[in-house]
Design a protein around this motif. Structure first.
Motif, PDB file in Angstrom:
ATOM      1  N   HIS A  71      -6.684   7.829  50.872  1.00  0.00           N
ATOM      2  CA  HIS A  71      -7.232   9.082  51.394  1.00  0.00           C
ATOM      3  C   HIS A  71      -6.528  10.316  50.837  1.00  0.00           C
ATOM      4  O   HIS A  71      -6.674  11.407  51.390  1.00  0.00           O
ATOM      5  CB  HIS A  71      -7.185   9.061  52.922  1.00  0.00           C
ATOM      6  CG  HIS A  71      -7.880   7.864  53.502  1.00  0.00           C
ATOM      7  ND1 HIS A  71      -9.230   7.664  53.414  1.00  0.00           N
ATOM      8  CD2 HIS A  71      -7.375   6.780  54.138  1.00  0.00           C
ATOM      9  CE1 HIS A  71      -9.542   6.510  53.981  1.00  0.00           C
ATOM     10  NE2 HIS A  71      -8.440   5.953  54.425  1.00  0.00           N
ATOM     11  N   HIS A  72      -5.720  10.116  49.780  1.00  0.00           N
ATOM     12  CA  HIS A  72      -5.076  11.205  49.036  1.00  0.00           C
ATOM     13  C   HIS A  72      -4.125  12.033  49.887  1.00  0.00           C
ATOM     14  O   HIS A  72      -3.978  13.236  49.685  1.00  0.00           O
ATOM     15  CB  HIS A  72      -6.136  12.090  48.357  1.00  0.00           C
ATOM     16  CG  HIS A  72      -7.093  11.283  47.545  1.00  0.00           C
ATOM     17  ND1 HIS A  72      -6.901  11.033  46.219  1.00  0.00           N
ATOM     18  CD2 HIS A  72      -8.224  10.620  47.897  1.00  0.00           C
ATOM     19  CE1 HIS A  72      -7.879  10.257  45.779  1.00  0.00           C
ATOM     20  NE2 HIS A  72      -8.688   9.986  46.778  1.00  0.00           N
ATOM     21  N   GLY A  73      -3.473  11.376  50.826  1.00  0.00           N
ATOM     22  CA  GLY A  73      -2.485  12.052  51.658  1.00  0.00           C
ATOM     23  C   GLY A  73      -1.174  12.243  50.908  1.00  0.00           C
ATOM     24  O   GLY A  73      -1.041  11.882  49.737  1.00  0.00           O
ATOM     25  N   THR A  74      -0.205  12.819  51.596  1.00  0.00           N
ATOM     26  CA  THR A  74       1.126  13.046  51.021  1.00  0.00           C
ATOM     27  C   THR A  74       2.159  12.693  52.078  1.00  0.00           C
ATOM     28  O   THR A  74       2.038  13.103  53.233  1.00  0.00           O
ATOM     29  CB  THR A  74       1.298  14.525  50.611  1.00  0.00           C
ATOM     30  OG1 THR A  74       0.298  14.854  49.654  1.00  0.00           O
ATOM     31  CG2 THR A  74       2.666  14.772  50.015  1.00  0.00           C
ATOM     32  N   GLU A  75       3.172  11.942  51.666  1.00  0.00           N
ATOM     33  CA  GLU A  75       4.258  11.652  52.599  1.00  0.00           C
ATOM     34  C   GLU A  75       5.146  12.886  52.720  1.00  0.00           C
ATOM     35  O   GLU A  75       5.151  13.756  51.848  1.00  0.00           O
ATOM     36  CB  GLU A  75       5.059  10.437  52.145  1.00  0.00           C
ATOM     37  CG  GLU A  75       5.845  10.657  50.874  1.00  0.00           C
ATOM     38  CD  GLU A  75       6.478   9.382  50.334  1.00  0.00           C
ATOM     39  OE1 GLU A  75       6.393   8.321  50.977  1.00  0.00           O
ATOM     40  OE2 GLU A  75       7.050   9.451  49.242  1.00  0.00           O
ATOM     41  N   ALA A  76       5.879  12.975  53.804  1.00  0.00           N
ATOM     42  CA  ALA A  76       6.774  14.111  54.024  1.00  0.00           C
ATOM     43  C   ALA A  76       7.870  14.123  52.959  1.00  0.00           C
ATOM     44  O   ALA A  76       8.347  13.069  52.539  1.00  0.00           O
ATOM     45  CB  ALA A  76       7.395  14.018  55.414  1.00  0.00           C
ATOM     46  N   PRO A  77       8.293  15.303  52.524  1.00  0.00           N
ATOM     47  CA  PRO A  77       9.360  15.376  51.525  1.00  0.00           C
ATOM     48  C   PRO A  77      10.680  14.857  52.082  1.00  0.00           C
ATOM     49  O   PRO A  77      10.927  14.929  53.278  1.00  0.00           O
ATOM     50  CB  PRO A  77       9.444  16.868  51.186  1.00  0.00           C
ATOM     51  CG  PRO A  77       8.851  17.572  52.354  1.00  0.00           C
ATOM     52  CD  PRO A  77       7.823  16.640  52.927  1.00  0.00           C
ATOM     53  N   PHE A  78      11.502  14.336  51.185  1.00  0.00           N
ATOM     54  CA  PHE A  78      12.846  13.831  51.487  1.00  0.00           C
ATOM     55  C   PHE A  78      12.851  12.652  52.455  1.00  0.00           C
ATOM     56  O   PHE A  78      13.873  12.352  53.043  1.00  0.00           O
ATOM     57  CB  PHE A  78      13.754  14.962  51.994  1.00  0.00           C
ATOM     58  CG  PHE A  78      13.889  16.077  51.000  1.00  0.00           C
ATOM     59  CD1 PHE A  78      14.697  15.945  49.886  1.00  0.00           C
ATOM     60  CD2 PHE A  78      13.180  17.252  51.173  1.00  0.00           C
ATOM     61  CE1 PHE A  78      14.807  16.958  48.956  1.00  0.00           C
ATOM     62  CE2 PHE A  78      13.280  18.287  50.249  1.00  0.00           C
ATOM     63  CZ  PHE A  78      14.101  18.135  49.137  1.00  0.00           C
ATOM     64  N   CYS A  79      11.716  11.977  52.626  1.00  0.00           N
ATOM     65  CA  CYS A  79      11.633  10.841  53.546  1.00  0.00           C
ATOM     66  C   CYS A  79      11.323   9.525  52.848  1.00  0.00           C
ATOM     67  O   CYS A  79      11.473   8.471  53.452  1.00  0.00           O
ATOM     68  CB  CYS A  79      10.550  11.097  54.601  1.00  0.00           C
ATOM     69  SG  CYS A  79      10.956  12.448  55.705  1.00  0.00           S
ATOM     70  N   GLY A  80      10.872   9.565  51.615  1.00  0.00           N
ATOM     71  CA  GLY A  80      10.440   8.364  50.916  1.00  0.00           C
ATOM     72  C   GLY A  80      11.582   7.417  50.600  1.00  0.00           C
ATOM     73  O   GLY A  80      12.680   7.837  50.224  1.00  0.00           O
ATOM     74  N   GLY A  81      11.322   6.147  50.723  1.00  0.00           N
ATOM     75  CA  GLY A  81      12.333   5.127  50.502  1.00  0.00           C
ATOM     76  C   GLY A  81      12.818   4.990  49.073  1.00  0.00           C
ATOM     77  O   GLY A  81      13.862   4.401  48.834  1.00  0.00           O
ATOM     78  N   LEU A  82      12.088   5.519  48.108  1.00  0.00           N
ATOM     79  CA  LEU A  82      12.493   5.386  46.701  1.00  0.00           C
ATOM     80  C   LEU A  82      13.091   6.666  46.127  1.00  0.00           C
ATOM     81  O   LEU A  82      13.490   6.682  44.961  1.00  0.00           O
ATOM     82  CB  LEU A  82      11.296   4.936  45.856  1.00  0.00           C
ATOM     83  CG  LEU A  82      10.762   3.553  46.191  1.00  0.00           C
ATOM     84  CD1 LEU A  82       9.478   3.263  45.431  1.00  0.00           C
ATOM     85  CD2 LEU A  82      11.809   2.488  45.925  1.00  0.00           C
TER      86      LEU A  82
END
Length: 164
Positions: free
Chosen positions: A38-49
């Motif tokens: 659905h072309h969303g975006t995860e919150a910044p500085f939260c991604g596991g990689l």
């Protein structure tokens, strides 16, 4: 039956059929589906990689296609993993995105068309590009480990032939 598109690295880029797509999508979490489908975006500085410094390959979370090598990752300060070049230009598709009153270039997986992130012209040399990618859109595979191959297309054999 049409001939599948093969990337210069030897990966089958033909799109999953309806049954394969249903199986791939059923394996996604709600958060993964929001970003990838659905072309969303995860919150910044939260991604596991974001802070991953291991050597290896970043693959599409949905279909397993290798998208970026670890040595092209750099710290951009934006809060998302950033890369200056894809593993193979044919593995990442650029799509004009005019959402949110901006003009950007969205990046998608060339095989399954899942949303990965965006590319911007403010990256380091040699490309000058910054592929700003959602961690949740990727799976990381350490050097020497088998690639995910949920479509059973021989991705590990293709990667074994690919230059480092």
């Amino acid at each position: 039956m049409s001939t599948p598109a093969i990337s210069p690295l030897g990966f089958d880029l033909s799109a999953p059929d309806a049954a394969e797509r249903k199986r791939l999508e059923a394996d996604l979490t709600r958060e993964e589906a929001e970003v990838l489908l659905h072309h969303g975006t995860e919150a910044p500085f939260c991604g596991g990689l974001l802070d991953n410094k291991e050597n290896g390959v970043y693959c599409c979370r949905e279909c397993g296609l290798p998208l970026f090598r670890a040595h092209t990752k750099f710290e951009s300060g934006t809060g998302w993993p950033s890369f200056f070049a894809p593993i193979d230009e044919s593995h990442v598709v650029a799509v004009r995105d005019v959402s949110y009153g901006m003009v950007r270039i969205e990046t998608r997986c060339a095989r399954c068309d899942s949303h990965q992130g965006h590319v911007f012209p403010d990256g380091p040399k040699p490309s000058g590009l910054r592929y700003c990618i959602n961690s949740i859109s990727l799976s990381f595979v350490m050097d020497g480990a088998a690639l995910p191959d949920p479509l059973e297309r021989g991705d590990n054999e293709a990667m074994a032939r690919a230059p480092a």
